[in-house]
Design a protein around this motif. Structure first.
Motif, PDB file in Angstrom:
ATOM      1  N   LEU A   9       0.880  -1.286   0.120  1.00  0.00           N
ATOM      2  CA  LEU A   9      -0.051  -0.153  -0.125  1.00  0.00           C
ATOM      3  C   LEU A   9       0.829   1.001  -0.199  1.00  0.00           C
ATOM      4  CD1 LEU A   9      -2.429  -0.799   2.589  1.00  0.00           C
ATOM      5  CD2 LEU A   9      -2.750  -0.883   0.055  1.00  0.00           C
ATOM      6  N   PRO A  10       0.324   2.294  -0.567  1.00  0.00           N
ATOM      7  CA  PRO A  10       1.200   3.325  -0.643  1.00  0.00           C
ATOM      8  C   PRO A  10       1.486   3.968   0.752  1.00  0.00           C
ATOM      9  CG  PRO A  10      -0.651   3.650  -1.748  1.00  0.00           C
ATOM     10  CD  PRO A  10      -0.685   2.535  -1.226  1.00  0.00           C
ATOM     11  N   GLU A  11       2.735   4.638   0.818  1.00  0.00           N
ATOM     12  CA  GLU A  11       2.862   5.230   2.277  1.00  0.00           C
ATOM     13  C   GLU A  11       1.904   6.069   2.650  1.00  0.00           C
ATOM     14  OE1 GLU A  11       6.750   6.632   4.301  1.00  0.00           O
ATOM     15  OE2 GLU A  11       7.375   5.337   2.995  1.00  0.00           O
ATOM     16  N   GLY A  12       1.192   6.503   3.685  1.00  0.00           N
ATOM     17  CA  GLY A  12       0.621   7.745   3.931  1.00  0.00           C
ATOM     18  C   GLY A  12      -0.825   7.216   3.495  1.00  0.00           C
ATOM     19  N   HIS A  13      -1.070   6.048   3.070  1.00  0.00           N
ATOM     20  CA  HIS A  13      -2.333   5.756   2.689  1.00  0.00           C
ATOM     21  C   HIS A  13      -3.422   5.746   3.619  1.00  0.00           C
ATOM     22  CE1 HIS A  13      -5.580   3.335   0.468  1.00  0.00           C
ATOM     23  NE2 HIS A  13      -5.705   2.730   1.410  1.00  0.00           N
ATOM     24  N   ALA A  14      -4.488   6.228   3.598  1.00  0.00           N
ATOM     25  CA  ALA A  14      -5.641   6.110   4.896  1.00  0.00           C
ATOM     26  C   ALA A  14      -6.729   5.953   4.246  1.00  0.00           C
ATOM     27  CB  ALA A  14      -5.324   7.410   5.618  1.00  0.00           C
ATOM     28  N   GLU A  15      -7.685   5.294   4.700  1.00  0.00           N
ATOM     29  CA  GLU A  15      -9.351   5.033   4.388  1.00  0.00           C
ATOM     30  C   GLU A  15      -9.908   4.948   5.641  1.00  0.00           C
ATOM     31  OE1 GLU A  15     -10.450   1.437   2.023  1.00  0.00           O
ATOM     32  OE2 GLU A  15      -8.023   1.305   1.894  1.00  0.00           O
ATOM     33  N   LEU A  16     -11.360   5.102   5.508  1.00  0.00           N
ATOM     34  CA  LEU A  16     -12.131   4.898   6.457  1.00  0.00           C
ATOM     35  C   LEU A  16     -13.063   3.827   6.055  1.00  0.00           C
ATOM     36  CD1 LEU A  16     -13.323   8.447   7.413  1.00  0.00           C
ATOM     37  CD2 LEU A  16     -11.751   6.784   8.920  1.00  0.00           C
ATOM     38  N   LEU A  17     -13.111   2.512   6.921  1.00  0.00           N
ATOM     39  CA  LEU A  17     -13.750   1.512   6.584  1.00  0.00           C
ATOM     40  C   LEU A  17     -15.093   1.376   7.459  1.00  0.00           C
ATOM     41  CD1 LEU A  17     -10.948  -1.457   6.586  1.00  0.00           C
ATOM     42  CD2 LEU A  17     -11.856   0.178   4.720  1.00  0.00           C
ATOM     43  N   ARG A  18     -16.286   0.784   6.765  1.00  0.00           N
ATOM     44  CA  ARG A  18     -17.468   0.936   7.631  1.00  0.00           C
ATOM     45  C   ARG A  18     -17.617  -0.606   8.313  1.00  0.00           C
ATOM     46  NH1 ARG A  18     -20.239   5.240   7.555  1.00  0.00           N
ATOM     47  NH2 ARG A  18     -22.070   4.354   8.568  1.00  0.00           N
ATOM     48  N   PHE A  19     -17.748  -0.537   9.450  1.00  0.00           N
ATOM     49  CA  PHE A  19     -18.141  -1.815  10.178  1.00  0.00           C
ATOM     50  C   PHE A  19     -19.366  -1.681  11.032  1.00  0.00           C
ATOM     51  CE2 PHE A  19     -14.107  -4.501  11.026  1.00  0.00           C
ATOM     52  CZ  PHE A  19     -13.283  -3.825  10.201  1.00  0.00           C
ATOM     53  N   PRO A  20     -20.110  -2.787  11.002  1.00  0.00           N
ATOM     54  CA  PRO A  20     -21.382  -2.922  11.684  1.00  0.00           C
ATOM     55  C   PRO A  20     -20.884  -2.864  13.316  1.00  0.00           C
ATOM     56  CG  PRO A  20     -20.811  -4.836  11.087  1.00  0.00           C
ATOM     57  CD  PRO A  20     -19.761  -4.203  10.387  1.00  0.00           C
ATOM     58  N   ASN A  21     -21.632  -2.216  13.885  1.00  0.00           N
ATOM     59  CA  ASN A  21     -21.431  -2.089  15.589  1.00  0.00           C
ATOM     60  C   ASN A  21     -21.874  -3.419  16.192  1.00  0.00           C
ATOM     61  OD1 ASN A  21     -20.245   0.404  15.809  1.00  0.00           O
ATOM     62  ND2 ASN A  21     -22.351   1.329  15.715  1.00  0.00           N
ATOM     63  N   HIS A  22     -22.799  -4.160  15.611  1.00  0.00           N
ATOM     64  CA  HIS A  22     -23.267  -5.257  16.355  1.00  0.00           C
ATOM     65  C   HIS A  22     -23.537  -6.383  15.292  1.00  0.00           C
ATOM     66  CE1 HIS A  22     -25.239  -8.196  19.028  1.00  0.00           C
ATOM     67  NE2 HIS A  22     -25.032  -7.407  20.217  1.00  0.00           N
ATOM     68  N   PRO A  23     -23.101  -7.717  15.348  1.00  0.00           N
ATOM     69  CA  PRO A  23     -23.249  -8.527  14.388  1.00  0.00           C
ATOM     70  C   PRO A  23     -24.847  -9.020  14.217  1.00  0.00           C
ATOM     71  CG  PRO A  23     -22.140  -9.620  15.936  1.00  0.00           C
ATOM     72  CD  PRO A  23     -22.173  -8.206  16.515  1.00  0.00           C
ATOM     73  N   LYS A  24     -25.477  -8.784  15.230  1.00  0.00           N
ATOM     74  CA  LYS A  24     -26.844  -9.519  15.449  1.00  0.00           C
ATOM     75  C   LYS A  24     -27.825  -8.672  15.368  1.00  0.00           C
ATOM     76  CE  LYS A  24     -24.742 -12.210  18.529  1.00  0.00           C
ATOM     77  NZ  LYS A  24     -24.416 -13.134  19.674  1.00  0.00           N
ATOM     78  N   ASP A  25     -27.485  -7.278  15.498  1.00  0.00           N
ATOM     79  CA  ASP A  25     -28.439  -6.464  15.977  1.00  0.00           C
ATOM     80  C   ASP A  25     -28.081  -4.876  14.977  1.00  0.00           C
ATOM     81  OD1 ASP A  25     -30.234  -4.391  16.874  1.00  0.00           O
ATOM     82  OD2 ASP A  25     -29.977  -4.925  18.953  1.00  0.00           O
ATOM     83  N   ALA A  26     -29.090  -4.846  14.025  1.00  0.00           N
ATOM     84  CA  ALA A  26     -28.643  -3.640  12.993  1.00  0.00           C
ATOM     85  C   ALA A  26     -29.049  -2.408  13.553  1.00  0.00           C
ATOM     86  CB  ALA A  26     -29.617  -4.035  11.529  1.00  0.00           C
ATOM     87  N   SER A  27     -29.749  -2.375  14.677  1.00  0.00           N
ATOM     88  CA  SER A  27     -30.105  -1.214  15.233  1.00  0.00           C
ATOM     89  C   SER A  27     -29.082  -0.530  15.972  1.00  0.00           C
ATOM     90  CB  SER A  27     -31.206  -1.253  16.538  1.00  0.00           C
ATOM     91  OG  SER A  27     -30.715  -1.981  17.536  1.00  0.00           O
ATOM     92  N   PHE A  28     -27.921  -1.150  16.265  1.00  0.00           N
ATOM     93  CA  PHE A  28     -26.516  -0.563  16.691  1.00  0.00           C
ATOM     94  C   PHE A  28     -25.871   0.558  15.569  1.00  0.00           C
ATOM     95  CE2 PHE A  28     -27.146  -3.490  20.100  1.00  0.00           C
ATOM     96  CZ  PHE A  28     -26.668  -2.995  21.071  1.00  0.00           C
ATOM     97  N   GLY A  29     -26.264   0.208  14.520  1.00  0.00           N
ATOM     98  CA  GLY A  29     -25.750   0.939  13.221  1.00  0.00           C
ATOM     99  C   GLY A  29     -24.489   0.639  12.903  1.00  0.00           C
TER     100      GLY A  29
END
Ligand code: ATP
Ligand code: MG
Ligand code: MG
Length: 568
Positions: free
Chosen positions: A371-391
């Motif tokens: 990966l290029p040095e200084g590369h940065a990104e934001l990944l989206r993660f679920p807050n709860h695997p079993k409960d989507a209401s956690f966003g």
């Protein structure tokens, strides 16, 4: 909704309501403010307040503060806080000491009716006269005193004319009774000690059995729930209730009514249930106090203590303690509950209630060289695997990461599915990486140089490529350094109370019960409020420390591991 509870106490209450014996019920939780509450008290709190809730009855919090030498306002405040924290609130806050005038009038009534007498025997003589289980007691030589003499002496006891221990007021019941509690038990003693609630107003104090029974009667407690060791005291409890007869002698309540604290004065019934015992734990206030005073734990709220303050500091959700109380139930059978039952309840509640976060507690550097040095990104993660209401949340990702040292092995044993030299593993939410190079300083591995397979990023067709292990990580440039306190059981043996020659529970303390490490957490974990629970993926359930946690200097307590490591 939860199934209706139907233990033997609730059955009695249902019958009493159905038969019209009581139109409404009333219970109380009566701690003595001589220490902090522990998980055993939680059982009693959940029982009394739970019944109040289910049957629509008021529940009083009453401090049974009849022994001034051991009591302290510090405990009073902590107990109030603990009951509220557990999720309950009382109808009225009372103190046995609020009733000292009523108790005194009640005692005079017994004297006047020839049912109590002043006895000059010393404590040791009283023991001698009391007899044993197989031998009846003998009458005190003072048992025959006249009512006039008894009244005069009792009033002089109250006026402070006699030193501590010189005399007691005793109920005149039956020195030959098979129940030793009925062999003329003391109901008042002399104690020139100031009281945490009444100051210097009294130098005589009522004994527990007398005060407790009358306290229940004054408050109109219908069902007085206590632990089994009081079963043998029930005849005395009933004797006090019946012979004082508050429920038909309301004149005795005059002092209370004058203070605007009217009593209800019903006839209470005592019912006993078995106390909570848990293995790997000591629970008596005396032993908990010793642990604190001897510096074997950091204080009453040490997260390894079975006190409610300790359980709270550790991160135990109050809902987990309520679940635990429901799960162990109520009976008359003494039993020992396995510690894992409590841990199971904590896991269950925290699993449903805790957002997931990434953290590394034993960090090893991993660099993604393609990966290029200084590369940065934001990944989206679920807050709860079993409960989507956690966003969802954004997790920063960059080429330099921290992973767990335990997730890499240079010379892996068979069946090790995580990272090895030349091997592949999935970085959670990122893709598959291969370890190309192991950088060492002497014997110590200090960095892994890896390449990320760009075709395996989430959303790409290659993302499904199979690889055995998945490991977690945090971005070194974005992670926040955190103090992580890894707690475990306080004792290494199931029965630290066991009687062993020359040993005590102190000898069975678990040296591994606390380990403090420096780790790294993703920014969204650092920013949590104090006392917030999280699951650090693959590590366990953690809670931000109530007192020490700050967003720029986070502190996490391990509340419970993800799996039981104690029961084989
Ligand atoms: P300890 O024996 O640990 O010092 P205690 O019984 O003297 O506790 P109290 O303040 O008198 O403590 O207890 C208040 C209430 O809590 C009482 O009704 C008592 O029966 C109950 N309780 C105390 N310990 C337990 C326990 N282990 N299990 C269930 N109820 C308990
Ligand atoms: Mg007690
Ligand atoms: Mg006790």
């Amino acid at each position: 909704s939860a199934p209706e509870k139907n233990d033997f106490i609730r059955q009695i209450i249902r019958e009493d309501l159905a038969s019209g014996k009581h139109a409404a019920i009333r219970t109380r939780f009566p701690p003595e403010p001589n220490g902090y509450l522990h998980i055993g008290h939680a059982k009693s709190i959940c029982l009394n307040f739970g019944i109040g809730r289910e049957f629509g009855g008021p529940v009083n919090l009453r401090f049974d503060d009849t022994n001034p030498a051991k009591e302290d306002p510090e405990y009073v405040e902590a107990i109030k806080e603990d009951v509220r924290w557990l999720g309950f609130d009382w109808a009225e806050l009372r103190h046995a000491s609020d009733y000292f005038d009523v108790y005194y009038l009640a005692a005079e009534k017994l004297v006047k009716e020839g049912k109590a007498y002043v006895c000059d025997l010393s404590a040791e003589q009283v023991r001698e006269y009391r007899g044993t289980l197989t031998e009846p007691g003998r009458d005190s030589p003072f048992r025959g005193r006249s009512v006039g003499e008894n009244l005069d002496l009792f009033r002089r006891m109250r006026a402070g004319e006699f030193p501590d221990g010189a005399r007691t007021l005793r109920a005149k019941i039956d020195m030959a009774s098979g129940n030793i509690n009925l062999r003329d038990p003391a109901i008042y003693r002399i104690k020139h000690v100031p009281h945490q609630n009444t100051g210097d107003a009294w130098c005589i104090y009522p004994m527990y059995d007398f005060a407790h029974a009358l306290g229940d009667a004054i408050e109109g407690i219908t069902h007085s729930l206590c632990t089994l060791e009081f079963e043998d005291h029930r005849p005395l409890y009933d004797w006090c209730v019946d012979n004082v007869g508050l429920h038909h002698d309301r004149a005795l309540l005059a002092p209370l009514e004058a203070a605007g604290q009217a009593g209800v004065a019903a006839k209470p019934r005592q019912i006993e249930f078995s106390r909570l015992n848990i293995n790997y734990t000591v629970m008596s206030k005396r032993k908990l106090l010793a642990l604190v005073q001897e510096g074997l734990v950091s204080g009453w709220d040490d997260p390894r203590m079975p006190t409610l303050q300790g359980l709270r500091r550790r991160g135990t959700p109050p809902a987990a303690l309520r679940l635990f109380a429901d799960r162990i139930g109520i009976s008359k059978q003494n039993s020992l509950i396995d510690f894992s039952v409590l841990e199971g309840c904590i896991r269950e509640v925290m699993d449903a209630a805790s957002p997931r976060r990434l953290a590394v507690v034993n960090p090893l550097r991993l660099v993604l060289t393609n990966l290029p040095e200084g590369h940065a990104e934001l990944l989206r993660f679920p807050n709860h695997p079993k409960d989507a209401s956690f966003g969802e949340r954004e997790v920063p990702f960059s080429p330099v990461l921290w992973i767990e040292r335990d997730d890499f092995m240079e010379v892996p044993p068979k069946g090790f599915h995580r990272l090895v030299p030349g091997g592949e593993v999935r970085l959670r939410g990122v893709g598959i990486v291969r370890c190309d190079e192991v950088v060492k300083e002497g014997d110590e591995v200090v960095e892994l140089r890896c390449t990320l397979d760009p075709d395996t990023r989430p959303g790409l067709p290659g993302a499904d490529r199979k690889v055995k292990g998945t490991i977690h990580w945090v971005s070194a440039a974005h992670a926040v350094a955190a103090e992580v306190r890894l707690y475990d059981r306080l004792f290494v043996v199931a029965d630290p109370d066991r009687d062993e020659e020359g040993k005590s529970y102190r000898d069975y303390l678990n040296p591994e019960s606390v380990k403090i490490v420096r780790g790294y957490v993703e920014p969204a974990a650092a920013g949590l409020a104090p006392e917030a629970g999280v699951q650090f993926e693959r590590l366990g359930f953690f809670t931000t420390d109530r007192h020490d946690h700050r967003a720029d200097a986070p502190v996490f307590n391990r509340t419970v591991t993800l799996r039981d490591t104690w029961t084989a």
